[in-house]
Design an enzyme around this catalytic site. Structure first.
Site, short mmCIF file in Angstrom:
data_model
loop_
_atom_site.label_atom_id
_atom_site.label_comp_id
_atom_site.label_asym_id
_atom_site.label_seq_id
_atom_site.Cartn_x
_atom_site.Cartn_y
_atom_site.Cartn_z
N SER A 240 -14.21 -18.11 13.93
CA SER A 240 -15.53 -18.36 14.79
C SER A 240 -15.41 -20.07 15.13
O SER A 240 -15.71 -20.33 16.35
CB SER A 240 -16.78 -18.02 14.51
OG SER A 240 -16.99 -18.32 12.92
N HIS A 270 -13.89 -10.83 9.80
CA HIS A 270 -14.69 -12.07 9.77
C HIS A 270 -16.01 -11.57 9.73
O HIS A 270 -16.27 -11.22 8.64
CB HIS A 270 -14.34 -12.95 11.24
CG HIS A 270 -14.94 -14.09 11.14
ND1 HIS A 270 -15.26 -14.96 10.16
CD2 HIS A 270 -15.21 -15.24 12.27
CE1 HIS A 270 -15.70 -16.26 10.31
NE2 HIS A 270 -15.67 -16.22 11.56
N HIS A 317 -11.71 -14.18 -1.03
CA HIS A 317 -12.00 -15.43 0.01
C HIS A 317 -10.58 -16.29 0.39
O HIS A 317 -9.76 -16.35 -0.46
CB HIS A 317 -12.81 -16.45 -0.35
CG HIS A 317 -13.61 -17.26 0.59
ND1 HIS A 317 -12.93 -18.52 1.05
CD2 HIS A 317 -14.63 -17.22 1.51
CE1 HIS A 317 -13.61 -18.84 1.94
NE2 HIS A 317 -14.60 -17.97 2.22
N ARG A 326 -22.65 -19.65 -1.44
CA ARG A 326 -23.57 -18.96 -0.61
C ARG A 326 -24.07 -17.60 -1.16
O ARG A 326 -25.04 -17.50 -0.98
CB ARG A 326 -22.86 -18.85 0.66
CG ARG A 326 -22.36 -20.26 1.31
CD ARG A 326 -21.63 -19.94 2.76
NE ARG A 326 -20.68 -19.23 2.59
CZ ARG A 326 -19.76 -18.52 3.31
NH1 ARG A 326 -20.21 -18.65 4.69
NH2 ARG A 326 -18.50 -17.91 3.02
N ASP A 374 -20.72 -12.31 2.04
CA ASP A 374 -21.01 -11.07 2.47
C ASP A 374 -21.47 -10.12 1.47
O ASP A 374 -22.07 -9.15 1.81
CB ASP A 374 -19.88 -10.55 3.18
CG ASP A 374 -19.50 -11.35 4.49
OD1 ASP A 374 -20.29 -11.52 5.11
OD2 ASP A 374 -18.19 -11.45 4.60
#
Length: 437
Positions: A240, A270, A317, A326, A374
């Site tokens: 992105s 993604h 990752h 995160r 995620d």
């Protein structure tokens, strides 16, 4: 000094650094490209520049040189709330400086003045089939506003100056960013809440207003602030961010560029992954049959998943080689929130976190056996009643817009060229491989 004037000062100070590097050190080699990288998606090829964020394999994301915890600590917060405003974070990404309370108040007011969404955008959304994916709606809404582009108008004016173009990109990116909460909330209410809409509250900031328009009570306003900041930027190489930069490098405006980046974010490799992780976790819970998630049960279920040829979603990752900070930040939110820490879905996710790295390490296929962002984010959304999986990537997209729009503002400020890598043929690769024997 307002944000735009502060940004002007920063850009003018930075330009000589880029000019000197190009003029005096342009031939210095900073890496090499292997056949594996060439075929494998340009992984780890050092060919992009951004000062807004950096992804360290061990430390994770740093925003303007600060860790996530340092970023949250240095930015002003809404009175009585635990997380910074998105507006203060926008200031920080653009300038590298934490704004004062007065500067944040000025910026919050500026965002509100820009936040009105044209009626034709809602008309476009309502003309789409209601079973359209929310990301298709989100992208269409963004690109439909291209007629508002201040950058394109400046280019067509006949007075275009490459060194002044950033001012129009800044104005445009701020215009666009300020409208995204209303667009996202409208899509949500139209698709899932009986087409009953909640008008914006002029007294609220970016994150608070989004939660209000979604119809989700506090502390979802803090969840929104946290979520948008955590998902804002991940250096320039992810799909992105890179897509937005690439399209903008052709001097396309922010509406074209962000819409393209959002389309990339919608891919299952993604941003769409957060939807898949939650669905998999809930299926995982069903297999437990209501049993308390013990280490033994989780380990068996993980091995069953891997032995069936599936992957464990939310783990691994492209860059990180440790737990995604995160993920850790969101986990700490859950542990510190009454009700969430004992929520059955969180307890399963927490136990998977305890067991999965060892299982994946033993299997030996994963380069990084640790969780990414995620694997946690969907749990929090579900707990607060946002249970529509396919909307989660829109949430991601609103956050990601903050980082990519800051980046393309700086791209124009430093006059970066159109991006144009060189391709080679498979025969050429085979020839070089043979010569290297």
């Amino acid at each position: 000094m307002g944000l735009k004037e502060k940004l002007r000062q920063k850009i003018v100070e930075h330009r000589p650094r880029t000019t000197k590097l190009m003029k005096e050190h342009g031939n210095v080699k900073i890496g090499e490209v292997t056949i594996e990288q060439c075929i494998g998606g340009a992984r780890d090829v050092k060919c992009l520049v951004t000062d807004i964020s950096y992804l360290d394999p061990q430390e994770g994301i740093r925003f303007r040189g600060k860790t996530i915890d340092e970023t949250f600590a240095c930015l002003p917060k809404v009175a009585g709330k635990n997380y910074p405003t998105v507006e203060s974070f926008w200031y920080f990404l653009l300038t590298g400086e934490a704004p004062t309370e007065a500067e944040v108040a000025e910026l919050v007011a500026d965002f509100k003045a820009r936040s009105q969404v044209p009626q034709y955008v809602y008309d476009v959304l309502r003309a789409l089939p209601r079973d359209s994916h929310p990301m298709a709606m989100f992208s269409a809404a963004i690109v439909s506003m291209q007629r508002e582009s201040k950058f394109s108008a400046y280019y067509k004016s006949g007075k275009f100056n490459k060194m002044d173009a950033w001012e129009y990109m800044y104005e445009e990116c701020t215009d666009l960013l300020a409208k995204l909460p209303a667009i996202g909330a409208y899509i949500y209410r139209m698709k899932y809440k009986g087409d009953v809409h909640i008008p914006a509250d002029p007294n609220l900031d970016f994150g608070g207003n989004f939660a209000h328009m979604m119809g989700v009570p506090a502390p979802y306003d803090d969840v929104s602030r946290m979520y948008f900041i955590l998902h804002s930027d991940h250096e320039s190489g992810n799909v992105s961010a890179h897509t937005t930069h690439l399209v903008a490098s052709a001097l396309s405006d922010a509406y074209y560029s962000l819409s393209a980046g959002i389309n990339g974010l919608a891919g299952p490799l993604h941003g769409l992954a957060n939807e898949e992780v939650l669905r998999w976790t809930q299926q995982f819970m069903e297999k437990l049959g209501g049993q308390e998630p013990t280490e033994e049960l989780i380990e068996k279920a993980l091995w069953d998943t891997l032995n069936s040829g599936q992957v464990v979603p939310g783990y691994g990752h492209a860059v990180l080689r440790k737990t995604d900070p995160r993920y850790t930040s969101q986990r700490e939110f859950c542990l510190n929130t009454e009700g969430l820490k004992d929520y059955p879905l969180f307890k399963v996710v927490s136990m998977i976190y305890k067991v999965a790295p060892g299982v994946l390490t033993k299997q030996g296929k994963a380069k990084n056996p640790w969780p990414n962002v995620d694997s946690q984010s969907g749990v929090i959304q579900w707990y607060y009643g946002v249970t529509e999986y396919d909307f989660y990537t829109v949430l991601f997209g609103i956050g990601r817009a903050i980082g990519v729009l800051a980046n393309i503002t700086w791209d124009r400020g430093l006059g970066y060229a159109i991006e144009r890598p060189k391709s080679v043929t498979t025969a050429m690769l085979e020839k070089w491989a043979e010569e290297a024997k």
